[in-house]
Scaffold this motif. Sequence first.
Motif, PDB file in Angstrom:
ATOM      1  N   ILE A  76       0.847  -1.192   0.000  1.00  0.00           N
ATOM      2  CA  ILE A  76       0.000   0.000   0.000  1.00  0.00           C
ATOM      3  C   ILE A  76       0.881   1.240   0.000  1.00  0.00           C
ATOM      4  N   PRO A  77       1.193   1.798  -1.176  1.00  0.00           N
ATOM      5  CA  PRO A  77       2.103   2.952  -1.279  1.00  0.00           C
ATOM      6  C   PRO A  77       1.407   4.302  -1.060  1.00  0.00           C
ATOM      7  N   PHE A  78       1.296   4.674   0.192  1.00  0.00           N
ATOM      8  CA  PHE A  78       0.732   5.992   0.550  1.00  0.00           C
ATOM      9  C   PHE A  78       1.462   6.554   1.761  1.00  0.00           C
ATOM     10  N   GLY A  79       1.611   5.740   2.790  1.00  0.00           N
ATOM     11  CA  GLY A  79       2.406   6.105   3.960  1.00  0.00           C
ATOM     12  C   GLY A  79       1.889   7.293   4.740  1.00  0.00           C
ATOM     13  N   GLU A 172       1.534   4.862  13.095  1.00  0.00           N
ATOM     14  CA  GLU A 172       2.318   5.900  13.769  1.00  0.00           C
ATOM     15  C   GLU A 172       3.529   6.311  12.941  1.00  0.00           C
ATOM     16  N   TYR A 173       3.932   5.443  12.047  1.00  0.00           N
ATOM     17  CA  TYR A 173       5.130   5.680  11.242  1.00  0.00           C
ATOM     18  C   TYR A 173       5.116   4.714  10.063  1.00  0.00           C
ATOM     19  N   VAL A 174       6.094   4.857   9.197  1.00  0.00           N
ATOM     20  CA  VAL A 174       6.308   3.883   8.116  1.00  0.00           C
ATOM     21  C   VAL A 174       7.780   3.450   8.136  1.00  0.00           C
ATOM     22  N   GLY A 181      -4.052  -8.379  10.187  1.00  0.00           N
ATOM     23  CA  GLY A 181      -4.795  -7.212  10.651  1.00  0.00           C
ATOM     24  C   GLY A 181      -4.227  -6.514  11.874  1.00  0.00           C
ATOM     25  N   LYS A 182      -3.183  -7.084  12.477  1.00  0.00           N
ATOM     26  CA  LYS A 182      -2.608  -6.502  13.685  1.00  0.00           C
ATOM     27  C   LYS A 182      -1.203  -5.966  13.402  1.00  0.00           C
ATOM     28  N   PRO A 183      -0.889  -4.749  13.916  1.00  0.00           N
ATOM     29  CA  PRO A 183       0.430  -4.157  13.649  1.00  0.00           C
ATOM     30  C   PRO A 183       1.557  -4.930  14.338  1.00  0.00           C
ATOM     31  N   LEU A 184       2.691  -5.023  13.647  1.00  0.00           N
ATOM     32  CA  LEU A 184       3.860  -5.675  14.226  1.00  0.00           C
ATOM     33  C   LEU A 184       4.698  -4.705  15.055  1.00  0.00           C
ATOM     34  N   TYR A 185       4.417  -3.402  14.927  1.00  0.00           N
ATOM     35  CA  TYR A 185       5.210  -2.375  15.607  1.00  0.00           C
ATOM     36  C   TYR A 185       6.698  -2.600  15.297  1.00  0.00           C
ATOM     37  N   ASP A 186       7.550  -2.601  16.328  1.00  0.00           N
ATOM     38  CA  ASP A 186       8.991  -2.715  16.055  1.00  0.00           C
ATOM     39  C   ASP A 186       9.433  -4.153  15.776  1.00  0.00           C
ATOM     40  N   ASN A 187       8.503  -5.087  15.752  1.00  0.00           N
ATOM     41  CA  ASN A 187       8.847  -6.470  15.417  1.00  0.00           C
ATOM     42  C   ASN A 187       8.883  -6.719  13.916  1.00  0.00           C
ATOM     43  N   TYR A 188       8.704  -5.666  13.127  1.00  0.00           N
ATOM     44  CA  TYR A 188       8.671  -5.880  11.684  1.00  0.00           C
ATOM     45  C   TYR A 188      10.028  -6.343  11.129  1.00  0.00           C
ATOM     46  N   HIS A 189      11.113  -6.076  11.850  1.00  0.00           N
ATOM     47  CA  HIS A 189      12.420  -6.578  11.421  1.00  0.00           C
ATOM     48  C   HIS A 189      12.524  -8.091  11.621  1.00  0.00           C
ATOM     49  N   ASN A 190      11.683  -8.614  12.499  1.00  0.00           N
ATOM     50  CA  ASN A 190      11.668 -10.047  12.793  1.00  0.00           C
ATOM     51  C   ASN A 190      10.610 -10.727  11.925  1.00  0.00           C
ATOM     52  N   LEU A 191      10.618 -10.386  10.640  1.00  0.00           N
ATOM     53  CA  LEU A 191       9.516 -10.708   9.740  1.00  0.00           C
ATOM     54  C   LEU A 191       9.286 -12.202   9.559  1.00  0.00           C
ATOM     55  N   LYS A 220      18.316   0.627  16.616  1.00  0.00           N
ATOM     56  CA  LYS A 220      17.127   1.313  17.119  1.00  0.00           C
ATOM     57  C   LYS A 220      16.055   1.296  16.033  1.00  0.00           C
ATOM     58  N   LEU A 221      14.842   1.629  16.411  1.00  0.00           N
ATOM     59  CA  LEU A 221      13.731   1.625  15.473  1.00  0.00           C
ATOM     60  C   LEU A 221      13.984   2.639  14.364  1.00  0.00           C
ATOM     61  N   GLN A 222      13.998   2.160  13.120  1.00  0.00           N
ATOM     62  CA  GLN A 222      14.284   3.014  11.973  1.00  0.00           C
ATOM     63  C   GLN A 222      12.998   3.237  11.175  1.00  0.00           C
ATOM     64  N   VAL A 223      12.372   4.379  11.398  1.00  0.00           N
ATOM     65  CA  VAL A 223      11.081   4.666  10.781  1.00  0.00           C
ATOM     66  C   VAL A 223      10.952   6.154  10.484  1.00  0.00           C
ATOM     67  N   SER A 224       9.970   6.498   9.655  1.00  0.00           N
ATOM     68  CA  SER A 224       9.587   7.897   9.435  1.00  0.00           C
ATOM     69  C   SER A 224       8.229   8.111  10.083  1.00  0.00           C
ATOM     70  N   TYR A 225       8.191   8.951  11.112  1.00  0.00           N
ATOM     71  CA  TYR A 225       6.955   9.173  11.856  1.00  0.00           C
ATOM     72  C   TYR A 225       5.972  10.033  11.064  1.00  0.00           C
ATOM     73  N   VAL A 226       4.697   9.885  11.404  1.00  0.00           N
ATOM     74  CA  VAL A 226       3.630  10.581  10.695  1.00  0.00           C
ATOM     75  C   VAL A 226       3.832  12.092  10.706  1.00  0.00           C
ATOM     76  N   ASP A 227       4.161  12.641  11.851  1.00  0.00           N
ATOM     77  CA  ASP A 227       4.279  14.098  11.972  1.00  0.00           C
ATOM     78  C   ASP A 227       5.720  14.596  11.848  1.00  0.00           C
ATOM     79  N   GLU A 228       6.580  13.739  11.358  1.00  0.00           N
ATOM     80  CA  GLU A 228       7.992  14.120  11.258  1.00  0.00           C
ATOM     81  C   GLU A 228       8.200  15.208  10.192  1.00  0.00           C
TER      82      GLU A 228
END
Length: 232
Positions: A76-79, A172-174, A181-191, A220-228
């Motif tokens: 889903i390319p929108f972010g 909260e970020y991309v 249907g459930k977010p992985l949060y910072d576990n996305y690296h443990n895919l 550390k968590l490497q993401v781009s936050y929504v309000d960044e």
Amino acid sequence: MASSSSTKFVLFPSLFLACLFVFTFSNNLIVAEKSDKVKLNLYYESLCPYCQNFIVDDLGKIFESDLFKITDLKLIPFGNAHVSNNLTITCQHGEEECKLNALEACGIRTLPDPKLQYKFIRCVEKDTNDWESCVKKSGRVKSISDCYNGDLSRKLILGYAKQTSSLKPKHEYVPWVTLNGKPLYDNYHNLVAQICKGYKGKALPKLCSSSSLYERKVSKLQVSYVDESINH
């Protein structure tokens, strides 16, 4: 002879019903296998460096192994983009990101196979300055170009905007990754481990027994936050 013919006639409906039962049962098994697949959604934006790293380095594990057999991947390319009241789309990393999001949306729409979709997206994300060669390599130059240059690309992005804004909980970020249907949060690296854990079917892929591939260490968590705030 009359008795033999009669016997054959009586057996035929039974044989037909048996075959019908097997066919129906097989179809039900196929449906069940599809429903067992792990539903993996990636919400991302094209010029987010952390999304690029995740797509190029992590997401490929699905298609480099038998893991794709149990994974239903949606891109889903929108972010962190924003849609105003007059439907103007503003992207976190500027106009170029909006263009690439639209291009990738057209690639996803045009290419029917998930492997081909990923191959195209990975090509673009690996070198966003050379996206034209990715379109050529896809073999669908006209279809992707027609989509991108027409109204369809905008409709696709607005559709992705709706999907992203409908997330519960909100992203909260991309990259923002959801599994069933459930977010992985910072576990996305443990895919890989997360997909293996989320699969409820019987035939577990070989990769799920390879612990060495389960996790990519990050400091550390490497993401781009929504309000960044982004400085161009």
